[in-house]
Design an enzyme around this catalytic site. Structure first.
Site, PDB file in Angstrom:
ATOM      1  N   HIS A  25      66.527  79.115  41.593  1.00  0.00           N
ATOM      2  CA  HIS A  25      64.676  79.214  41.972  1.00  0.00           C
ATOM      3  C   HIS A  25      64.878  80.121  40.122  1.00  0.00           C
ATOM      4  O   HIS A  25      64.059  80.862  40.098  1.00  0.00           O
ATOM      5  CB  HIS A  25      64.317  80.520  42.426  1.00  0.00           C
ATOM      6  CG  HIS A  25      64.759  80.530  44.180  1.00  0.00           C
ATOM      7  ND1 HIS A  25      64.666  81.223  45.001  1.00  0.00           N
ATOM      8  CD2 HIS A  25      64.024  79.049  44.655  1.00  0.00           C
ATOM      9  CE1 HIS A  25      64.509  81.123  45.869  1.00  0.00           C
ATOM     10  NE2 HIS A  25      64.163  79.878  46.238  1.00  0.00           N
ATOM     11  N   HIS A  81      61.855  71.606  55.506  1.00  0.00           N
ATOM     12  CA  HIS A  81      61.183  72.585  54.266  1.00  0.00           C
ATOM     13  C   HIS A  81      61.186  72.251  53.441  1.00  0.00           C
ATOM     14  O   HIS A  81      62.009  71.199  52.540  1.00  0.00           O
ATOM     15  CB  HIS A  81      62.174  73.961  54.522  1.00  0.00           C
ATOM     16  CG  HIS A  81      62.373  74.769  53.323  1.00  0.00           C
ATOM     17  ND1 HIS A  81      60.760  75.046  53.249  1.00  0.00           N
ATOM     18  CD2 HIS A  81      62.498  75.599  52.623  1.00  0.00           C
ATOM     19  CE1 HIS A  81      61.280  75.600  52.549  1.00  0.00           C
ATOM     20  NE2 HIS A  81      62.044  76.178  51.768  1.00  0.00           N
ATOM     21  N   GLU A  83      60.552  72.873  50.227  1.00  0.00           N
ATOM     22  CA  GLU A  83      60.923  73.146  49.458  1.00  0.00           C
ATOM     23  C   GLU A  83      61.848  72.666  48.004  1.00  0.00           C
ATOM     24  O   GLU A  83      62.605  71.597  48.582  1.00  0.00           O
ATOM     25  CB  GLU A  83      61.215  74.443  49.231  1.00  0.00           C
ATOM     26  CG  GLU A  83      61.657  75.829  47.322  1.00  0.00           C
ATOM     27  CD  GLU A  83      62.077  77.092  47.726  1.00  0.00           C
ATOM     28  OE1 GLU A  83      62.599  77.906  48.796  1.00  0.00           O
ATOM     29  OE2 GLU A  83      61.748  77.459  47.338  1.00  0.00           O
ATOM     30  N   ASP A  85      64.494  72.238  45.952  1.00  0.00           N
ATOM     31  CA  ASP A  85      65.751  71.920  46.678  1.00  0.00           C
ATOM     32  C   ASP A  85      66.224  70.523  47.916  1.00  0.00           C
ATOM     33  O   ASP A  85      67.518  70.312  48.446  1.00  0.00           O
ATOM     34  CB  ASP A  85      67.058  73.603  47.147  1.00  0.00           C
ATOM     35  CG  ASP A  85      66.013  73.670  47.975  1.00  0.00           C
ATOM     36  OD1 ASP A  85      64.723  73.935  47.941  1.00  0.00           O
ATOM     37  OD2 ASP A  85      66.531  74.876  47.916  1.00  0.00           O
ATOM     38  N   HIS A 147      61.855  80.570  55.442  1.00  0.00           N
ATOM     39  CA  HIS A 147      61.810  81.658  54.520  1.00  0.00           C
ATOM     40  C   HIS A 147      59.648  81.190  53.868  1.00  0.00           C
ATOM     41  O   HIS A 147      59.796  82.529  52.804  1.00  0.00           O
ATOM     42  CB  HIS A 147      62.627  81.494  53.538  1.00  0.00           C
ATOM     43  CG  HIS A 147      62.491  80.838  52.067  1.00  0.00           C
ATOM     44  ND1 HIS A 147      62.598  81.496  51.023  1.00  0.00           N
ATOM     45  CD2 HIS A 147      63.214  79.739  52.692  1.00  0.00           C
ATOM     46  CE1 HIS A 147      63.087  80.516  50.618  1.00  0.00           C
ATOM     47  NE2 HIS A 147      63.173  79.136  51.073  1.00  0.00           N
ATOM     48  N   ASP A 166      67.019  76.647  55.731  1.00  0.00           N
ATOM     49  CA  ASP A 166      68.184  77.171  54.768  1.00  0.00           C
ATOM     50  C   ASP A 166      68.346  78.601  55.637  1.00  0.00           C
ATOM     51  O   ASP A 166      68.952  79.181  54.982  1.00  0.00           O
ATOM     52  CB  ASP A 166      66.639  78.029  53.820  1.00  0.00           C
ATOM     53  CG  ASP A 166      66.835  77.813  53.215  1.00  0.00           C
ATOM     54  OD1 ASP A 166      67.326  76.408  52.187  1.00  0.00           O
ATOM     55  OD2 ASP A 166      64.892  77.528  52.519  1.00  0.00           O
ATOM     56  N   TYR A 194      72.828  85.817  50.159  1.00  0.00           N
ATOM     57  CA  TYR A 194      72.097  84.888  50.383  1.00  0.00           C
ATOM     58  C   TYR A 194      70.760  85.648  51.708  1.00  0.00           C
ATOM     59  O   TYR A 194      69.393  85.805  51.123  1.00  0.00           O
ATOM     60  CB  TYR A 194      72.328  83.461  50.688  1.00  0.00           C
ATOM     61  CG  TYR A 194      71.226  82.570  51.439  1.00  0.00           C
ATOM     62  CD1 TYR A 194      71.377  80.988  50.329  1.00  0.00           C
ATOM     63  CD2 TYR A 194      70.898  82.866  52.181  1.00  0.00           C
ATOM     64  CE1 TYR A 194      70.461  80.527  50.547  1.00  0.00           C
ATOM     65  CE2 TYR A 194      69.629  81.340  52.901  1.00  0.00           C
ATOM     66  CZ  TYR A 194      69.482  80.538  51.994  1.00  0.00           C
ATOM     67  OH  TYR A 194      68.612  79.540  51.675  1.00  0.00           O
ATOM     68  N   HIS A 227      72.346  75.058  53.245  1.00  0.00           N
ATOM     69  CA  HIS A 227      73.142  75.033  51.603  1.00  0.00           C
ATOM     70  C   HIS A 227      74.024  75.460  52.253  1.00  0.00           C
ATOM     71  O   HIS A 227      74.557  76.268  53.482  1.00  0.00           O
ATOM     72  CB  HIS A 227      72.631  76.029  51.248  1.00  0.00           C
ATOM     73  CG  HIS A 227      71.107  75.775  50.095  1.00  0.00           C
ATOM     74  ND1 HIS A 227      70.870  74.986  49.361  1.00  0.00           N
ATOM     75  CD2 HIS A 227      70.031  76.348  50.736  1.00  0.00           C
ATOM     76  CE1 HIS A 227      69.849  75.194  48.840  1.00  0.00           C
ATOM     77  NE2 HIS A 227      69.334  75.748  50.138  1.00  0.00           N
TER      78      HIS A 227
HETATM   79 FE1  FEO Z   1      63.668  76.777  50.440  1.00  0.00          FE
HETATM   80 FE2  FEO Z   1      66.691  75.676  49.966  1.00  0.00          FE
HETATM   81  O1  FEO Z   1      64.963  76.382  49.961  1.00  0.00           O
END
Ligand code: FEO
Length: 397
Positions: A25, A81, A83, A85, A147, A166, A194, A227
């Site tokens: 982030h 998702h 995002e 990553d 999230h 996530d 996390y 992850h």
């Molecule tokens: Fe919300 Fe691993 O990105």
């Protein structure tokens, strides 16, 4: 180079383990154990790719994927998702297979379009929609604010795998892939860090969504997050942990976070800690200097605490900047059920304690007293007063 790894006869891991990642982030989140961006290839009569990897690894991802599957053979792309990553390698992949349909939520389409400004072949899905792959199928479950508004889970029937993105993830690099093959202390330390740092603000949605999924009584043999490790051994354990963490979690711990200019506030912190231990010898008391220690590690310890004390010298009628950064973070986190108080040394005006108490209240902590101030360097009497303050704080818990 990261090769694919077989998960089941029909599912392969095709992600990237990022051993050298230390910040995530931007510079906001420390990742002392690296991370991974998990992408999964699902092959039945039809082939689906679930999520991709972070942008810097897009070329490597596509090169590796080509060694595992003919890209033209990918029938569907699932983006749980958007995002970066997880979607960062999507533009590179779509250059190769531009017409492949992308299944995601309506909010996912908005996010992907907002990031990449491409008019790809989006297929919006909602909870309960199913994509038949052959003998198996993918079932989509929207999980907004777990999230991001776009987040969803994908459940694979037949293999009984929940691709949770996530949720249930950890920033934890390992070549071992599975939860039962790694150091359990490391794994759960990263899992709670996390949760504490990323999911705390969404705890009410976490509990609601998990209970909703549990009510479906799906068989879940594995949870494959985006992850860290795959939970194949007793996957219910991390689900139960999430339910605990989502429920105003606390351990028998008190964390004293402070910053100090000439060690007066540090001495106060140490004396207060002694006083607390005199009252509650079974509690874990931890001291953390916010000017020296990592913010995310501090947040994790606050998450584990039943109460916190925050201390700072007064400087320029305010408190020290590391404490300011901490408050900026915790005000957005919506911790609940935790008690707190403030303390600090000063030379003349001495505003810090009052300001910190107000900020603690604004951050949702129950402030149990007006705090403790010491003029200049604490002498023996002042340290005794701090100790007494610690005893009273311990009694108030
Ligand atoms: Fe919300 Fe691993 O990105």
């Amino acid at each position: 180079m990261q090769m694919s790894k077989k998960v089941t006869d029909k599912v392969s891991w095709v992600g990237k383990v990022d051993w050298e990642l230390t910040r995530f982030h931007g510079e906001e989140y420390s990742t002392w154990q690296g991370s991974s961006y998990n992408s999964y290839l699902v092959r039945d009569e039809k082939t689906a790719l679930i999520d991709t990897v972070w942008l810097p690894y897009d070329e490597e991802f596509v090169t590796n994927l080509k060694q595992t599957v003919e890209l033209d053979a990918i029938d569907y792309i699932i983006i749980n998702h958007a995002e970066i990553d997880h979607s960062g390698a999507l533009p590179r992949l779509m250059k190769e297979i531009p017409n492949t349909p992308i299944y995601c939520t309506r909010n996912g389409i908005k996010s992907l379009q907002g990031h990449y400004h491409q008019d790809w072949n989006f297929v919006p899905v909602k909870t309960g929609d199913t994509l038949q792959l052959g003998s198996t199928s993918l079932v989509f479950v929207e999980a907004p604010m777990l999230h991001w508004p776009d987040t969803m889970f994908t459940y694979m029937t037949g293999e009984n795998i929940l691709f949770s993105n996530d949720a249930f993830g950890q920033h934890y690099a390992t070549e071992a892939l599975y939860n039962d093959r790694v150091d359990q202390c490391e794994l759960f330390a990263e899992a709670i860090k996390y949760y504490a740092n990323i999911l705390t603000p969404f705890s009410s949605q976490v509990a609601k969504k998990i209970n909703e999924v549990l009510a479906l009584e799906l068989s879940v043999d594995m949870i494959c997050p985006s992850h860290g490790v795959i939970w194949r051994s007793e996957p219910i354990r991390i689900v139960q942990k999430y339910l605990e963490w989502a429920d105003s979690y606390q351990e028998n711990q008190i964390t004293i976070v402070y910053d100090t200019m000439w060690n007066a506030t540090r001495r106060m912190a140490e004396a207060i800690a002694k006083g607390i231990q005199e009252i509650d010898g079974s509690a874990t008391v931890k001291l953390m200097n916010a000017g020296k220690e990592d913010k995310n590690d501090i947040i994790t310890e606050i998450f584990r605490s039943k109460a916190i004390l925050v201390g700072s010298s007064t400087i320029n009628r305010r408190y020290l900047s590391s404490i300011g950064a901490l408050f900026e973070t915790i005000k957005g986190m919506r911790f609940s059920g935790k008690k707190a108080a403030a303390f600090g040394s000063y030379g003349w005006s001495g505003e810090s304690v009052k300001l910190m108490a107000a900020d603690l209240a604004e951050a949702g902590f129950e402030v149990v007293n007006e705090g403790c101030r010491v003029l200049w360097m604490p002498d023996g009497d002042a340290l005794d007063a701090c100790r007494e303050f610690g005893r009273q704080f311990g009694q108030a818990l």
